[in-house]
Design a protein around this motif. Structure first.
Motif, short mmCIF file in Angstrom:
data_model
loop_
_atom_site.label_atom_id
_atom_site.label_comp_id
_atom_site.label_asym_id
_atom_site.label_seq_id
_atom_site.Cartn_x
_atom_site.Cartn_y
_atom_site.Cartn_z
N UNK A 67 7.97 14.13 12.60
CA UNK A 67 7.33 13.10 13.50
C UNK A 67 8.09 12.99 14.83
N UNK A 68 9.08 14.00 14.91
CA UNK A 68 10.15 14.04 15.87
C UNK A 68 9.59 14.84 17.17
N UNK A 69 9.66 14.23 18.24
CA UNK A 69 9.12 14.56 19.58
C UNK A 69 10.45 14.92 20.53
N UNK A 70 10.40 15.73 21.07
CA UNK A 70 11.69 15.84 22.33
C UNK A 70 10.80 16.29 23.53
N UNK A 71 10.69 15.31 24.59
CA UNK A 71 9.98 15.59 25.95
C UNK A 71 11.04 15.80 26.87
N UNK A 72 10.70 16.74 28.08
CA UNK A 72 11.45 16.88 29.06
C UNK A 72 10.84 16.42 30.19
N UNK A 73 11.20 15.54 31.25
CA UNK A 73 10.61 14.66 32.12
C UNK A 73 11.55 14.92 33.29
N UNK A 74 11.30 15.82 34.32
CA UNK A 74 12.25 15.86 35.24
C UNK A 74 11.66 15.19 36.49
N UNK A 75 10.51 14.51 36.54
CA UNK A 75 10.25 13.57 37.66
C UNK A 75 10.28 12.10 37.50
N UNK A 76 11.29 11.84 36.50
CA UNK A 76 11.52 10.22 36.46
C UNK A 76 12.17 9.81 37.71
N UNK A 77 11.72 8.86 38.16
CA UNK A 77 12.19 8.12 39.59
C UNK A 77 13.60 7.50 39.05
N UNK A 78 14.57 7.70 40.03
CA UNK A 78 16.12 7.42 39.54
C UNK A 78 16.61 7.85 38.34
N UNK A 79 15.96 9.00 37.73
CA UNK A 79 16.42 9.63 36.73
C UNK A 79 17.97 10.40 36.81
N UNK A 80 18.82 10.18 35.91
CA UNK A 80 20.05 10.70 36.11
C UNK A 80 20.01 12.22 36.03
N UNK A 81 19.05 12.86 35.64
CA UNK A 81 18.92 14.44 35.51
C UNK A 81 17.67 14.77 36.12
N UNK A 82 16.93 13.97 36.96
CA UNK A 82 15.81 14.41 37.62
C UNK A 82 16.01 15.27 38.58
N UNK A 83 15.07 16.12 38.84
CA UNK A 83 15.07 17.35 39.65
C UNK A 83 13.65 17.96 39.86
N UNK A 84 13.42 18.26 41.33
CA UNK A 84 12.11 18.88 41.57
C UNK A 84 12.13 20.47 41.42
N UNK A 85 13.40 20.94 41.39
CA UNK A 85 13.55 22.27 41.15
C UNK A 85 15.05 22.49 40.40
N UNK A 86 15.04 23.75 39.95
CA UNK A 86 16.29 24.08 39.24
C UNK A 86 17.30 24.88 40.11
N UNK A 87 18.35 25.35 39.64
CA UNK A 87 19.53 26.04 40.43
C UNK A 87 18.87 27.29 41.05
N UNK A 88 17.69 28.11 40.39
CA UNK A 88 16.96 28.96 41.05
C UNK A 88 16.04 28.79 42.20
N UNK A 89 15.65 27.33 42.50
CA UNK A 89 14.70 27.06 43.22
C UNK A 89 13.20 27.00 42.59
N UNK A 90 13.29 27.37 41.36
CA UNK A 90 11.75 27.23 40.41
C UNK A 90 11.46 25.93 40.26
N UNK A 91 10.42 25.73 40.37
CA UNK A 91 9.70 24.36 40.11
C UNK A 91 9.87 23.92 38.86
N UNK A 92 10.65 22.39 38.55
CA UNK A 92 10.66 21.97 37.35
C UNK A 92 9.44 21.57 36.79
N UNK A 93 9.02 21.41 35.17
CA UNK A 93 7.70 21.09 35.04
C UNK A 93 8.16 20.02 33.66
N UNK A 94 7.12 18.90 33.64
CA UNK A 94 7.20 18.27 32.26
C UNK A 94 6.62 19.05 31.19
#
Length: 452
Positions: free
Chosen positions: A289-316
């Motif tokens: 029953x375990x889920x791990x989700x990645x949410x790069x677009x959380x507003x004010x998120x401490x690890x939010x980012x629109x793109x990574x260090x290569x310039x690639x778009x992040x995705x939920x």
């Protein structure tokens, strides 16, 4: 507090100056013979004030800037960096990177990210909140924090200090495929560490809060009070006999379990074959029953980012669904090494959240555990990345019949991470957000606890 526009006066350079520096770097690289180039230009400052025993112990103020240049000549790569933004230094840094590239071996995985994967239109994530805090105001906040800690329990006898930290920065990433992006960021914190004494016993504990927006921080008084209460609660800590028992990781340390998983399925460890989770996509690694989700677009998120260090778009995305691994954490280089596609994780993860369908409150987790160990602090780094063997020093509390009985110390908890992941019985709703990985308290069915 409103999300204020960037004030050029708060930084050493306006953002458009960083953009122009990036353009100049790309031009120099092209003229010098580079077939491709990428650069990161950044500028930031910080202020840190620490008060101990109501006396100002340190006042630190820093301004930092830097740029890094990576050039490619075919599939030869060279990198150089500098903190000097003068035209001559920029020219010299590009020349140094080109010189390095000419002497390196070909790497068929080297190069920029694929152009079609680069971020184009991306959301504004509210990651910059200036904190207009004078040194005098920071001192007053720190004193209030520490005083609340002393007032929390009469056994609080000493302090390691209360610290108020302001950090703001901005960056531009650009490459020769035409991508240029960047934005300002902030990260502010309040922390407090206290020492409790009773007879010959002394114990230390702490609490802290971190946020993009100072308005989202816990109050200084609340942080101090928690630090004081936690320190006093550890007085009279005992050793326990070695046993096999259930273990409840308190939320602030439970997030480390996500970190061990993320490291094991990160591209670098996978292509080097230094991971116990090789070829784990499609495998049942966690409890069902375990889920791990990645949410790069959380507003004010401490690890939010629109793109990574290569310039690639992040995705939920769902990284783990119903306990089954759905994907890895890959940048462009590691993806090529593995014959896969980048996941937009060059530079790290973006708001990883572990949860299950029915999170429980902390008291319910204690009752579900019944008898076992509540871990509130982990020590050391006894993790074997290749085998998944786990052994770490710990302290916390012994629990019987769902009630905390007494503090314990000088113990080691051990197991294997695959068994630990499979043995997750429940997750709490008591999430404490302090970084890129988030979880409530996590109850494990059994681990070996080695005592004195």
């Amino acid at each position: 507090m409103n999300n204020l526009p960037v004030s050029d006066s708060r930084f050493s350079y306006p953002l458009n100056t960083l953009q122009q520096i990036a353009r100049n770097i790309l031009t120099h690289a092209r003229q010098g013979g580079a077939t491709a180039c990428e650069t990161n230009v950044s500028d930031g400052f910080g202020q840190t004030v620490t008060v101990r025993q109501s006396v100002v112990e340190t006042i630190e103020y820093n301004r930092d800037k830097g740029l890094s240049v990576t050039v490619y000549i075919g599939q030869k790569r060279g990198n150089a960096s500098t903190s000097d933004f003068s035209p001559q230094a920029i020219s010299d840094t590009v020349a140094a990177a080109l010189s390095i590239a000419r002497y390196t071996a070909n790497d068929d995985c080297a190069g920029l990210a694929d152009a079609e994967l680069l971020a184009k239109d991306y959301p504004h994530l509210d990651l910059y909140y200036p904190w207009e805090l004078s040194v005098e105001e920071a001192i007053e906040l720190a004193k209030n924090c520490e005083q609340a800690a002393f007032a929390a329990d009469k056994r609080i006898a000493n302090s390691e200090g209360a610290t108020i930290s302001v950090s703001e920065s901005q960056f531009i990433y650009a490459n020769s495929l035409g991508f240029m992006g960047g934005y300002p960021l902030s990260r502010h914190s309040i922390s407090c560490a206290m020492i409790a004494e009773q007879g010959d016993s002394k114990q230390r504990d702490y609490w802290y809060s971190v946020a993009r927006d100072a308005a989202d921080l816990e109050s200084a008084e609340s942080i101090g009070q928690k630090a004081g209460i936690r320190s006093a609660a550890r007085l009279g800590a005992r050793k326990i006999a070695t046993c096999e028992t259930s273990v409840l990781f308190e939320a602030p340390v439970a997030s480390s379990l996500i970190g061990h998983f993320a490291s094991a399925v990160s591209g670098g460890n996978l292509y080097r074959k230094s991971s116990f989770l090789l070829d784990s996509i499609g495998q049942q690694i966690f409890a069902p029953d375990i889920q791990i989700i990645e949410l790069p677009y959380i507003h004010k998120g401490l690890a939010s980012s629109a793109f990574d260090d290569d310039g690639v778009a992040t995705v939920e995305r769902k990284v783990v669904e119903n306990g089954i691994v759905q994907g890895y954490f890959l940048g462009s280089y590691s993806a090529r090494k593995l014959g896969m596609r980048t996941t937009g994780n060059a530079g790290g993860t973006h708001n990883l959240i572990m949860q299950n369908a029915a999170p429980m409150d902390f008291d319910a987790l204690l009752k579900k555990m019944g008898t076992g160990l509540l871990v509130t602090e982990l020590l050391g780094h006894g993790i074997n990345a290749v085998t998944g063997d786990y052994s770490r020093g710990a302290s916390g509390y012994w629990v019987e019949n769902g009630e905390v009985c007494y503090p314990v110390e000088e113990i080691t908890i051990a197991g294997n991470l695959q068994e630990i992941f499979q043995g997750i019985l429940a997750i709490g709703n008591d999430v404490v957000v302090r970084g890129s990985k988030q979880s409530g308290s996590v109850l494990i069915d059994h681990m070996t606890v080695a005592g004195g």
